[in-house]
Design an enzyme around this catalytic site. Structure first.
Site, PDB file in Angstrom:
ATOM      1  N   LYS A  35      -8.456  21.826 -70.197  1.00 39.79           N
ATOM      2  CA  LYS A  35      -8.604  23.186 -70.254  1.00 39.79           C
ATOM      3  C   LYS A  35      -9.799  23.744 -69.691  1.00 39.79           C
ATOM      4  O   LYS A  35     -10.774  23.433 -70.245  1.00 39.79           O
ATOM      5  CB  LYS A  35      -8.107  23.857 -71.362  1.00 39.79           C
ATOM      6  CG  LYS A  35      -8.332  25.386 -71.606  1.00 39.79           C
ATOM      7  CD  LYS A  35      -8.120  25.784 -73.192  1.00 39.79           C
ATOM      8  CE  LYS A  35      -8.293  27.285 -73.097  1.00 39.79           C
ATOM      9  NZ  LYS A  35      -8.599  27.769 -74.523  1.00 39.79           N
TER      10      LYS A  35
ATOM     11  N   CYS B 159     -12.511  28.654 -83.890  1.00 36.64           N
ATOM     12  CA  CYS B 159     -11.170  29.439 -83.764  1.00 36.64           C
ATOM     13  C   CYS B 159     -11.267  30.442 -84.816  1.00 36.64           C
ATOM     14  O   CYS B 159     -10.576  31.491 -84.831  1.00 36.64           O
ATOM     15  CB  CYS B 159     -10.107  28.641 -84.341  1.00 36.64           C
ATOM     16  SG  CYS B 159      -9.525  27.092 -82.984  1.00 36.64           S
TER      17      CYS B 159
ATOM     18  N   LYS C 241     -15.421  27.366 -71.661  1.00 38.19           N
ATOM     19  CA  LYS C 241     -16.827  27.189 -72.044  1.00 38.19           C
ATOM     20  C   LYS C 241     -17.184  26.077 -72.895  1.00 38.19           C
ATOM     21  O   LYS C 241     -18.238  25.251 -72.860  1.00 38.19           O
ATOM     22  CB  LYS C 241     -17.365  28.519 -72.420  1.00 38.19           C
ATOM     23  CG  LYS C 241     -18.746  28.561 -72.558  1.00 38.19           C
ATOM     24  CD  LYS C 241     -19.729  28.677 -71.670  1.00 38.19           C
ATOM     25  CE  LYS C 241     -21.248  28.526 -72.386  1.00 38.19           C
ATOM     26  NZ  LYS C 241     -22.388  28.903 -71.830  1.00 38.19           N
TER      27      LYS C 241
ATOM     28  N   HIS D  58     -10.575  33.634 -67.836  1.00 40.99           N
ATOM     29  CA  HIS D  58     -10.124  35.109 -68.418  1.00 40.99           C
ATOM     30  C   HIS D  58      -9.820  35.941 -67.367  1.00 40.99           C
ATOM     31  O   HIS D  58      -9.079  36.865 -67.075  1.00 40.99           O
ATOM     32  CB  HIS D  58     -11.524  35.535 -68.935  1.00 40.99           C
ATOM     33  CG  HIS D  58     -12.090  34.647 -70.177  1.00 40.99           C
ATOM     34  ND1 HIS D  58     -13.421  34.162 -69.893  1.00 40.99           N
ATOM     35  CD2 HIS D  58     -11.777  34.502 -71.451  1.00 40.99           C
ATOM     36  CE1 HIS D  58     -13.847  33.678 -71.088  1.00 40.99           C
ATOM     37  NE2 HIS D  58     -12.809  33.744 -71.740  1.00 40.99           N
TER      38      HIS D  58
ATOM     39  N   HIS E  66     -11.006  22.599 -80.363  1.00 49.98           N
ATOM     40  CA  HIS E  66     -12.059  22.353 -80.238  1.00 49.98           C
ATOM     41  C   HIS E  66     -12.837  21.158 -80.451  1.00 49.98           C
ATOM     42  O   HIS E  66     -13.786  20.598 -79.783  1.00 49.98           O
ATOM     43  CB  HIS E  66     -13.222  23.246 -80.907  1.00 49.98           C
ATOM     44  CG  HIS E  66     -13.044  24.956 -80.767  1.00 49.98           C
ATOM     45  ND1 HIS E  66     -12.087  25.618 -81.137  1.00 49.98           N
ATOM     46  CD2 HIS E  66     -13.746  25.550 -79.601  1.00 49.98           C
ATOM     47  CE1 HIS E  66     -12.267  26.878 -80.488  1.00 49.98           C
ATOM     48  NE2 HIS E  66     -13.128  26.919 -79.755  1.00 49.98           N
TER      49      HIS E  66
ATOM     50  N   CYS F  67     -12.341  26.200 -89.090  1.00 53.06           N
ATOM     51  CA  CYS F  67     -12.855  26.013 -87.497  1.00 53.06           C
ATOM     52  C   CYS F  67     -13.556  27.197 -87.234  1.00 53.06           C
ATOM     53  O   CYS F  67     -13.087  28.317 -87.241  1.00 53.06           O
ATOM     54  CB  CYS F  67     -12.032  25.555 -86.659  1.00 53.06           C
ATOM     55  SG  CYS F  67     -12.629  25.590 -84.986  1.00 53.06           S
TER      56      CYS F  67
ATOM     57  N   HIS G  42     -15.164  33.446 -67.487  1.00 49.27           N
ATOM     58  CA  HIS G  42     -14.704  32.704 -66.487  1.00 49.27           C
ATOM     59  C   HIS G  42     -13.555  32.855 -65.743  1.00 49.27           C
ATOM     60  O   HIS G  42     -12.920  33.813 -65.767  1.00 49.27           O
ATOM     61  CB  HIS G  42     -15.156  31.240 -67.062  1.00 49.27           C
ATOM     62  CG  HIS G  42     -14.036  30.951 -68.156  1.00 49.27           C
ATOM     63  ND1 HIS G  42     -12.666  30.753 -68.084  1.00 49.27           N
ATOM     64  CD2 HIS G  42     -14.348  30.725 -69.512  1.00 49.27           C
ATOM     65  CE1 HIS G  42     -12.242  30.382 -69.040  1.00 49.27           C
ATOM     66  NE2 HIS G  42     -13.087  30.599 -70.238  1.00 49.27           N
TER      67      HIS G  42
ATOM     68  N   CYS H 109     -10.629  19.907 -85.247  1.00 48.70           N
ATOM     69  CA  CYS H 109      -9.691  21.167 -84.694  1.00 48.70           C
ATOM     70  C   CYS H 109      -9.026  20.714 -83.663  1.00 48.70           C
ATOM     71  O   CYS H 109      -9.522  20.165 -82.597  1.00 48.70           O
ATOM     72  CB  CYS H 109     -10.663  22.275 -84.307  1.00 48.70           C
ATOM     73  SG  CYS H 109     -10.015  23.392 -83.280  1.00 48.70           S
TER      74      CYS H 109
HETATM   75  N1  MSP Z   1     -11.007  37.324 -78.891  1.00 44.84           N
HETATM   76  C1  MSP Z   1      -9.589  36.429 -78.850  1.00 44.84           C
HETATM   77  C2  MSP Z   1      -8.458  37.289 -78.437  1.00 44.84           C
HETATM   78  C3  MSP Z   1      -8.196  38.374 -79.509  1.00 44.84           C
HETATM   79  S1  MSP Z   1      -6.866  39.483 -78.776  1.00 44.84           S
HETATM   80  C4  MSP Z   1      -6.566  40.438 -79.922  1.00 44.84           C
HETATM   81  C5  MSP Z   1      -9.866  35.376 -77.892  1.00 44.84           C
HETATM   82  N2  MSP Z   1     -10.846  35.392 -76.923  1.00 44.84           N
HETATM   83  S2  MSP Z   1     -11.003  34.534 -75.666  1.00 44.84           S
HETATM   84  O1  MSP Z   1     -12.363  34.827 -75.137  1.00 44.84           O
HETATM   85  O2  MSP Z   1     -11.307  32.896 -76.303  1.00 44.84           O
HETATM   86  O3  MSP Z   1     -10.146  34.638 -74.636  1.00 44.84           O
HETATM   87  C6  MSP Z   1      -8.658  33.799 -74.730  1.00 44.84           C
HETATM   88  C7  MSP Z   1      -7.785  34.106 -73.426  1.00 44.84           C
HETATM   89  O4  MSP Z   1      -8.675  33.989 -72.383  1.00 44.84           O
HETATM   90  C8  MSP Z   1      -6.759  33.252 -73.380  1.00 44.84           C
HETATM   91  O5  MSP Z   1      -5.660  33.777 -74.267  1.00 44.84           O
HETATM   92  C9  MSP Z   1      -6.296  33.544 -71.894  1.00 44.84           C
HETATM   93  O6  MSP Z   1      -5.959  35.086 -71.877  1.00 44.84           O
HETATM   94  C10 MSP Z   1      -7.814  33.487 -71.286  1.00 44.84           C
HETATM   95  N3  MSP Z   1      -8.053  32.066 -70.831  1.00 44.84           N
HETATM   96  C11 MSP Z   1      -9.174  31.649 -71.394  1.00 44.84           C
HETATM   97  N4  MSP Z   1      -9.305  30.277 -70.700  1.00 44.84           N
HETATM   98  C12 MSP Z   1      -8.154  29.984 -69.995  1.00 44.84           C
HETATM   99  C13 MSP Z   1      -7.972  29.081 -69.253  1.00 44.84           C
HETATM  100  N5  MSP Z   1      -8.290  27.951 -69.316  1.00 44.84           N
HETATM  101  N6  MSP Z   1      -6.513  29.022 -68.605  1.00 44.84           N
HETATM  102  C14 MSP Z   1      -5.747  30.351 -69.107  1.00 44.84           C
HETATM  103  N7  MSP Z   1      -6.340  31.376 -69.682  1.00 44.84           N
HETATM  104  C15 MSP Z   1      -7.258  31.251 -69.876  1.00 44.84           C
HETATM  105  O7  MSP Z   1      -8.986  34.142 -78.149  1.00 44.84           O
END
Ligand code: MSP
Length: 637
Positions: A297, A131, A300, A23, A148, A128, A20, A145
């Site tokens: 935030k 997480c 998903k 990311h 979440h 959790c 999304h 959590c």
């Molecule tokens: N798989 C772990 C990361 C492991 S790294 C060794 C993870 N994945 S995640 O799919 O949840 O991605 C989290 C990351 O996605 C956040 O740290 C950020 O970089 C990005 N983001 C996800 N949602 C976001 C927002 N709403 N706002 C800003 N960044 C966003 O955690």
């Protein structure tokens, strides 16, 4: 000049849902900084990828009725494809299910085990699944959590533990002695806050009886590795740790990029793991805030996401990049709204940047037959001011980029655009054209040179737009191949014959159907020719409706407010059809509408849905209507 290495990583994203815009933001930031360093002449390496093991993925795969591997293959493919279609130029896309990654994880586990920093013990705690970690009583919020907001489960089992506590004092010292180890400062303070409490040892295994989907521990195959211990290691396994050339070159300058949700694993677990394994720690952890939608935030799990490809298709890839990088002060949260995006697109891109280029090159065409004059000596205070503004850009952008302050870098570029716009308005080339040829040439030459420097510095942020600016200024070659050291100087690259063309950023009218993005967007994303699945098509709720009333929206030249009946329901739709349909002629007509479009406000009137229209042979709009009288409210299939 010797090439400095530069290494930036994004988190590897979980494959439990498609990418999304949150990311996309982190990945665009990594793309932008690595492009900037390439422009600065550095040898850069940009790593991204996917995190594919653990409970969360196993459960998502089960829900989808697929094996974890097939499921991970599919979603990982979507991430890679999305980044590629968005023009993001990563050097490597790593997956934690790759054999070479698994080997490195096992080797590091073995090293730490051999050194005595991994032990076997029993543990019970609040867990959790979202997480994939245990929470302390203190961290839990009403037994839930904090991220979440789902109830934490009490889990008790025998497991392996990493002696993280042993490294607590070392880590505190390291953070204190390296003030920019974790930045911006608020996150450094947050990490030091975690370290104020005694650090617990980290549970790094999961019994296979409970979870199969992970990397087996090399010293006990009844267990798989805790997903965070596995995932963090991607940053070195991707570089072929321990002997790879990539590892030797890039690890000493590693910079990670994350959002604040994963500060603890990156700021606490990872440096202590590295220390225990005898690997030097990374150089910087760069932490940004959250993109929020309606105050919460974008995520998903909270059902609040926007697809980056859809946004890029609608507004253009560069407009999306610009909005994300300009709107968020790195480190702080920011609100995502399409209205704000359109506001910036119209004001900053269409107006300040696009219009300046268009009118400057228009005058070069009109008065000078397209030949852009070489930059000469400054003659007036106005010339000197513009030149000074342009010459300071380089340093201001460099300082902002060093601190990941992208919004400041863009602000600096827009200040130069403002200066150039003021300069043109004050110098009035259209008057000089009548009486002072040399002054006319100087003014247009100076403005074009300012635009060239704007294009150069914009290129990491909006690569295709920067290429267009340079091409329009008649510069041979690609801006991506330029080097800041030479091209960043005033007069550093000769300009050629101006090329006229269409507007860089057509204004987006906030009328009914947001116009699909024109030439720029389509070429850049290729997403508009996307094929969609029948399931995706079925999500569109198309209905036959009847117009019950219509009136022009006060103060708008294009908008009509329609009262429409859809079965028993009545609703308001605002449509940009006033120029082609006088309101009185509309009443009684049957039309087709998209009924499940998110409501939006247009000129203060809430519109719920969108009508469909094509273009007639005369270029005017034609409403799409049933071929004979249809049942009102019936679904269009
Ligand atoms: N798989 C772990 C990361 C492991 S790294 C060794 C993870 N994945 S995640 O799919 O949840 O991605 C989290 C990351 O996605 C956040 O740290 C950020 O970089 C990005 N983001 C996800 N949602 C976001 C927002 N709403 N706002 C800003 N960044 C966003 O955690």
């Amino acid at each position: 000049m010797s090439e400095q290495p530069f290494y930036v990583t994004t988190p590897i994203y979980y494959v439990n849902a498609p990418p999304h815009s949150g990311h996309a933001y982190t990945t665009i930031v990594a793309d932008t900084v690595s492009r900037y360093h390439r422009l600065a002449g550095d040898r850069t390496y940009f790593l991204t990828g996917t995190d594919e093991h653990g409970d969360k993925i196993a459960q998502a795969a089960a829900r989808a009725g697929e094996t974890p591997q097939a499921y991970a293959d599919r979603i990982s493919g979507m991430f890679r494809e999305t980044w590629t279609r968005m023009g993001l130029r990563f050097d490597q896309f790593i997956r934690t299910t790759e054999a070479r990654h698994k080997r490195v994880v096992q080797a590091i586990l073995q090293t730490i085990h051999d050194a005595g920093d991994i032990y076997f013990s029993e543990y019970g705690g609040l867990y959790c699944v979202g997480c994939e970690r245990f929470y302390t009583e203190k961290e839990a919020v009403d037994g839930k959590c904090p991220d979440h907001q789902t109830p934490l489960e009490y889990v008790k089992e025998q497991n392996y533990f990493f002696r993280m506590s042993k490294y607590q004092d070392w880590l505190i010292r390291h953070i204190q002695e390296h003030p920019d180890f974790i930045r911006p400062e608020r996150y450094r303070n947050e990490a030091l806050g975690f370290l104020r409490e005694p650090l617990e040892d980290l549970c790094i295994s999961r019994p296979r009886s409970r979870l199969e989907w992970g990397i087996p521990l090399p010293f006990d195959d009844r267990y798989v590795t805790y997903v965070w211990f596995d995932a963090l290691i991607n940053y070195v396994s991707a570089l072929d740790y321990p002997d790879g050339d990539l590892f030797r070159t890039f690890w000493p300058v590693a910079q990670h990029l994350i959002a604040k949700d994963i500060l603890k694993p990156h700021g606490i677990y990872w440096p202590t793991m590295l220390r225990a394994a005898g690997i030097p720690v990374y150089r910087h952890l760069n932490v940004h805030g959250y993109w929020l939608m309606d105050e919460a935030k974008m995520s998903k799990s909270r059902g609040r996401v926007l697809s980056p490809l859809e946004l890029a298709d609608k507004y253009g890839l560069d407009a999306l990049r610009y909005f994300l990088l300009r709107e968020m002060a790195f480190g702080l949260d920011a609100n995502f709204s399409e209205e704000a995006l359109v506001g910036r697109l119209n004001a900053d891109l269409a107006n300040n940047l696009g219009n300046l280029l268009q009118r400057t090159l228009g005058m070069v065409g009109r008065y000078l037959d397209g030949g852009i004059p070489p930059v000469g000596e400054a003659a007036t205070e106005g010339d000197r001011e513009l030149q000074r503004a342009a010459e300071t850009l380089h340093g201001r952008v460099a300082a902002a980029m060093e601190g990941f302050a992208f919004h400041k870098a863009l602000e600096a570029i827009w200040e130069l655009l403002d200066a150039a716009n003021r300069y043109i308005d004050a110098q009035k080339p259209w008057e000089l054209a009548k009486r002072d040829g040399p002054a006319l040439a100087r003014v247009l030459g100076f403005t074009c040179e300012a635009l060239r420097l704007v294009g150069l510095h914009l290129s990491p942020f909006m690569p295709p737009t920067a290429e267009k600016i340079w091409a329009r200024l008649g510069i041979a070659g690609s801006v991506a191949d330029a080097r800041l050291s030479e091209a960043g100087r005033w007069g550093g690259v000769p300009l050629g014959i101006a090329r006229q063309g269409e507007a860089l950023f057509p204004r987006v009218e906030t009328g009914a159907a947001a116009p699909p993005h024109g030439a720029t967007g389509k070429n850049e994303t290729a997403a508009s020719s996307d094929e969609i699945t029948i399931e995706e098509f079925r999500r569109l709720d198309l209905r036959v409706a009847v117009i019950l009333g219509a009136r022009a929206v006060p103060g708008s030249k294009k908008l009509v407010e329609l009262r429409v009946g859809v079965g028993a329901e009545e609703r308001t739709i605002v449509a940009g059809i006033l120029l082609d349909y006088p309101p009185a002629e509309l009443v009684g007509k049957q039309i087709v509408i998209v009924a499940n479009l998110k409501p939006t406000k247009l000129m203060g009137v809430e519109s719920r849905g969108m009508l469909l229209a094509g273009t007639g042979a005369d270029g005017k709009l034609v409403l799409i209507a049933p071929e004979r009288s249809a049942e009102i409210g019936a679904r269009v299939k």
